[in-house]
Scaffold this motif. Structure first.
Motif, PDB file in Angstrom:
ATOM      1  N   PHE A 148     -18.942   7.881   3.240  1.00 57.60           N
ATOM      2  CA  PHE A 148     -19.886   8.928   3.657  1.00 57.60           C
ATOM      3  C   PHE A 148     -20.076   8.922   5.172  1.00 57.60           C
ATOM      4  O   PHE A 148     -19.962   9.959   5.835  1.00 57.60           O
ATOM      5  N   LEU A 149     -20.351   7.743   5.737  1.00 51.73           N
ATOM      6  CA  LEU A 149     -20.603   7.644   7.174  1.00 51.73           C
ATOM      7  C   LEU A 149     -19.348   7.962   7.988  1.00 51.73           C
ATOM      8  O   LEU A 149     -19.411   8.628   9.033  1.00 51.73           O
ATOM      9  N   TYR A 150     -18.192   7.499   7.498  1.00 53.60           N
ATOM     10  CA  TYR A 150     -16.934   7.762   8.179  1.00 53.60           C
ATOM     11  C   TYR A 150     -16.669   9.266   8.255  1.00 53.60           C
ATOM     12  O   TYR A 150     -16.271   9.797   9.307  1.00 53.60           O
ATOM     13  N   THR A 151     -16.909   9.971   7.153  1.00 56.04           N
ATOM     14  CA  THR A 151     -16.705  11.418   7.118  1.00 56.04           C
ATOM     15  C   THR A 151     -17.758  12.142   7.945  1.00 56.04           C
ATOM     16  O   THR A 151     -17.455  13.090   8.680  1.00 56.04           O
ATOM     17  N   THR A 202      -9.339  10.971  -1.753  1.00 54.42           N
ATOM     18  CA  THR A 202      -9.340  12.012  -0.725  1.00 54.42           C
ATOM     19  C   THR A 202      -9.350  11.419   0.669  1.00 54.42           C
ATOM     20  O   THR A 202      -8.558  11.815   1.542  1.00 54.42           O
ATOM     21  N   ILE A 203     -10.246  10.464   0.894  1.00 56.60           N
ATOM     22  CA  ILE A 203     -10.327   9.854   2.222  1.00 56.60           C
ATOM     23  C   ILE A 203      -9.051   9.087   2.559  1.00 56.60           C
ATOM     24  O   ILE A 203      -8.567   9.107   3.695  1.00 56.60           O
ATOM     25  N   ALA A 204      -8.464   8.402   1.582  1.00 55.54           N
ATOM     26  CA  ALA A 204      -7.222   7.668   1.820  1.00 55.54           C
ATOM     27  C   ALA A 204      -6.092   8.619   2.203  1.00 55.54           C
ATOM     28  O   ALA A 204      -5.316   8.341   3.131  1.00 55.54           O
ATOM     29  N   LEU A 205      -5.996   9.738   1.519  1.00 59.45           N
ATOM     30  CA  LEU A 205      -4.945  10.714   1.816  1.00 59.45           C
ATOM     31  C   LEU A 205      -5.130  11.339   3.194  1.00 59.45           C
ATOM     32  O   LEU A 205      -4.150  11.626   3.901  1.00 59.45           O
ATOM     33  N   VAL A 206      -6.394  11.545   3.589  1.00 57.68           N
ATOM     34  CA  VAL A 206      -6.671  12.103   4.910  1.00 57.68           C
ATOM     35  C   VAL A 206      -6.418  11.065   6.002  1.00 57.68           C
ATOM     36  O   VAL A 206      -5.726  11.331   6.988  1.00 57.68           O
ATOM     37  N   ALA A 207      -6.989   9.872   5.828  1.00 60.20           N
ATOM     38  CA  ALA A 207      -6.956   8.861   6.888  1.00 60.20           C
ATOM     39  C   ALA A 207      -5.591   8.202   7.049  1.00 60.20           C
ATOM     40  O   ALA A 207      -5.189   7.865   8.163  1.00 60.20           O
ATOM     41  N   VAL A 208      -4.866   8.020   5.950  1.00 61.19           N
ATOM     42  CA  VAL A 208      -3.596   7.284   6.013  1.00 61.19           C
ATOM     43  C   VAL A 208      -2.394   8.222   6.061  1.00 61.19           C
ATOM     44  O   VAL A 208      -1.493   8.045   6.896  1.00 61.19           O
ATOM     45  N   LEU A 209      -2.371   9.217   5.173  1.00 63.77           N
ATOM     46  CA  LEU A 209      -1.216  10.132   5.160  1.00 63.77           C
ATOM     47  C   LEU A 209      -1.396  11.330   6.084  1.00 63.77           C
ATOM     48  O   LEU A 209      -0.453  12.094   6.291  1.00 63.77           O
ATOM     49  N   GLY A 210      -2.607  11.516   6.626  1.00 66.94           N
ATOM     50  CA  GLY A 210      -2.820  12.582   7.601  1.00 66.94           C
ATOM     51  C   GLY A 210      -2.932  13.973   7.016  1.00 66.94           C
ATOM     52  O   GLY A 210      -2.779  14.968   7.739  1.00 66.94           O
ATOM     53  N   LEU A 211      -3.208  14.106   5.713  1.00 65.89           N
ATOM     54  CA  LEU A 211      -3.366  15.433   5.117  1.00 65.89           C
ATOM     55  C   LEU A 211      -4.697  16.054   5.542  1.00 65.89           C
ATOM     56  O   LEU A 211      -5.664  15.339   5.805  1.00 65.89           O
TER      57      LEU A 211
END
Length: 255
Positions: A115-118, A162-171
């Motif tokens: 939550f805080l990261y987003t 969702t966060i993993a896909l955004v933060a790691v794969l850059g989606l």
């Protein structure tokens, strides 16, 4: 258990519809559907199994809708599905002998971090970025870990994916949400098989809620397709916050 009244069945259908709508956009539909099943008088083990049945319809509908619109296209998807299925199978076997209660405190901390990261990363997921890890390695690790978690416990799985896909794969957030539904469906169907094997599913209620799930998931995924990533971000934050509050209440209210 005793037959459910028409009144109870109507509210279960409505809960399924709302859960499908929420889950297709940001995950977290379980904070609506599972309490509804428990409120209808189902014992926890039956509620968990029935929740997997109805949730499978929603994740399947959202995944299909997103795929048709071209938001699911990574060539590594099959590897992700396989590792997620293996992880979910291990999780559903493990939960039969271990209590998930010990995970609650850890998951609350992790969800608060998400939550805080987003919240403090306003540009997170707005545009596609260069991945920070090779996709096959990511799907091998994330599939096993998050698949296991979904089979073992479950709350917040969509947010973590969702966060993993955004933060790691850059989606971007829209694509990440679409891909999340593919892996949610995978772990749901594997866990459902385990619950069926244990005769822990109320099929009639699950199918009724599943009908509502499909309608809600279709509406929610269509909304994501036509809205920008800003809408997904706000909705995601609201759902993650609601999940944290619900889990914190369930964890600490009785203490």
């Amino acid at each position: 258990m005793e037959s459910l009244s028409l009144y109870a069945l109507f509210w279960l259908w409505l809960a399924g519809l709302l859960a499908g709508f929420v889950d297709s956009i940001a995950g977290g539909g379980g904070i609506i559907s599972l309490p509804a099943l428990l409120a209808a008088g189902m014992p926890p083990h039956l509620a968990l199994g029935t929740n997997k049945l109805q949730g499978t319809f929603g994740s399947m509908t959202a995944a299909f809708t997103y795929s048709r619109k071209g938001l699911v296209s990574l060539p590594e998807i099959p590897a992700g599905v396989i590792f997620t299925a293996l992880g979910a199978l291990a999780g559903t076997v493990t939960v039969q002998v271990l209590s998930p209660d010990s995970l609650r405190h850890i998951i609350l901390i992790l969800l608060a971090g998400v939550f805080l990261y987003t919240l403090f990363s306003p540009d997170l997921g707005r545009l596609d970025r260069r991945p920070s890890m090779a996709a096959p390695v990511f799907f091998g690790c994330a599939g096993l870990v998050l698949g296991f978690y979904d089979g073992f416990f479950g709350p917040g799985t969509g947010a973590f994916w969702t966060i993993a896909l955004v933060a790691v794969l850059g989606l971007n957030l829209k694509k990440a949400t679409a891909h999340t539904k593919i892996f949610n469906f995978t772990s749901n169907i594997v866990a459902l098989g385990a619950f069926f094997a244990g005769h822990q599913v109320v099929i009639s209620a699950g199918l009724l809620m599943g009908a509502g799930q499909m309608l809600g998931a279709f509406a929610g995924s269509r909304l994501v397709i036509h809205k920008g990533t800003g809408f997904v971000r706000v909705f995601f934050l609201v759902v993650v916050a609601a999940t944290i509050i619900k889990m914190a209440h369930a964890t600490y209210a009785a203490q």
